[in-house]
Design an enzyme around this catalytic site. Sequence first.
Site, PDB file in Angstrom:
ATOM      1  N   GLU A  18       5.911 -24.995 -64.904  1.00 19.91           N
ATOM      2  CA  GLU A  18       6.015 -25.899 -66.047  1.00 19.91           C
ATOM      3  C   GLU A  18       5.589 -25.205 -67.343  1.00 19.91           C
ATOM      4  O   GLU A  18       6.214 -25.388 -68.389  1.00 19.91           O
ATOM      5  CB  GLU A  18       5.150 -27.145 -65.821  1.00 19.91           C
ATOM      6  CG  GLU A  18       5.567 -27.974 -64.611  1.00 19.91           C
ATOM      7  CD  GLU A  18       4.787 -27.612 -63.359  1.00 19.91           C
ATOM      8  OE1 GLU A  18       4.432 -28.526 -62.604  1.00 19.91           O
ATOM      9  OE2 GLU A  18       4.549 -26.403 -63.138  1.00 19.91           O
ATOM     10  N   GLU A  46       7.354  -9.797 -36.422  1.00 20.20           N
ATOM     11  CA  GLU A  46       8.345  -8.834 -35.942  1.00 20.20           C
ATOM     12  C   GLU A  46       8.021  -8.312 -34.541  1.00 20.20           C
ATOM     13  O   GLU A  46       8.457  -7.234 -34.161  1.00 20.20           O
ATOM     14  CB  GLU A  46       8.470  -7.680 -36.935  1.00 20.20           C
ATOM     15  CG  GLU A  46       8.952  -8.120 -38.312  1.00 20.20           C
ATOM     16  CD  GLU A  46       9.472  -6.969 -39.153  1.00 20.20           C
ATOM     17  OE1 GLU A  46      10.235  -6.134 -38.626  1.00 20.20           O
ATOM     18  OE2 GLU A  46       9.109  -6.903 -40.338  1.00 20.20           O
ATOM     19  N   LEU A  88       3.481 -10.867 -28.121  1.00 19.79           N
ATOM     20  CA  LEU A  88       3.080 -11.700 -29.252  1.00 19.79           C
ATOM     21  C   LEU A  88       4.124 -12.782 -29.515  1.00 19.79           C
ATOM     22  O   LEU A  88       3.785 -13.951 -29.737  1.00 19.79           O
ATOM     23  CB  LEU A  88       2.879 -10.837 -30.493  1.00 19.79           C
ATOM     24  CG  LEU A  88       2.532 -11.572 -31.794  1.00 19.79           C
ATOM     25  CD1 LEU A  88       1.244 -12.368 -31.639  1.00 19.79           C
ATOM     26  CD2 LEU A  88       2.410 -10.571 -32.946  1.00 19.79           C
TER      27      LEU A  88
END
Length: 371
Positions: free
Chosen positions: A55, A299, A304
Amino acid sequence: MSGEVDARFMALALDLGARMRGRVWPNPAVGCVIVRDGRIVGRGWTQPGGRPHAEVEALARAGAAARGATAYVSLEPCAHHGRTAPCAQALIEAGLRRVVTPMDDPDPRVAGRGHAALETAGIALTRGVAAAQAERVHRGFLMRVRHGRPMVTLKLATSFDGRIATATGESRWITGSAARRAVHALRANHDAVLVGAQTARADDPMLSVRGLGVTSQPVRVVASGGLDLPLDGALAGSAREVPLWLLHGPGEEAQARRSAWDATGARLIEVSQGPDGRLDAAAMLAALGAAGITRLFCEGGGALAAALLSAGLVDELVGFTAGCALGADGRPGLGALGLERLDAAPRFRLLEARRVGGDLMHRWEALAGQG
């Protein structure tokens, strides 16, 4: 002003803000368009590091033309004093006639106060324009505020049969240069890039954005329960130039290596372990959320990725599939999920599929109730 016109200018505000994703965390990537008599007189977007806000930028460009105009802001204007004055007050002082927003900002410091301040000042307020689009654009910020964790994008680059390397570990390169360039663009669109310890040891990656002319890099994060990573590798050697965060466990092995990693300039974050002795996926994301990360690009590796999927913590999947097959002896892109029933498999909805060079890129979104 018609709903169609409002939707058009709001779409522009959302697009302007989205271009800064990955560079403004923990702030939202907001855009602002100021329109007077059907003509754009000012445009702005959140600046790198989160300040100035959209803004303020748009008002500076509009100048005196902002008086009596309409401002399209892609999220409720802030109402709290931080390093700068509230944007709601800046809009009031500029003499705006009307403000259009898609949604309230759920940040407890705002949470409707910005909208209330505008209405109290006599500014006409229209809310809910392009709300669904705003939810998508601000998904990372909203995820962190509402759930305390970043939005997670999981990327997999595989052969046609879902393999990430041959049986001997050779993986460079399964996909082509155009796909790799697209991955760098995706990294740039996120606050942080996450890999597991095995990937860090095997590939010695930099995890940085290259070839796109970016001036700021995402935080590089490695999940390594015991901090058993090479101190002579690319990540350690660049930790003072590009932020490197290491998620590790509370065990003696990690504690013994802390001082060596401290000396490299890496940031060490201890997280709890699950019953299997691995770092707890939810705890990792909570720690990253607490540190300000809103958008996380994972990635791999396979263990994981499987842990995040099993825990229902993947919000988007991005796949790059090459036209080659490596066979059952190749290394799979995902670790074991322990599924016994097909209906227990994580499910995603296809958002897009397109050709990228000689490879296929496909993007998926977690179904409601997942991710």
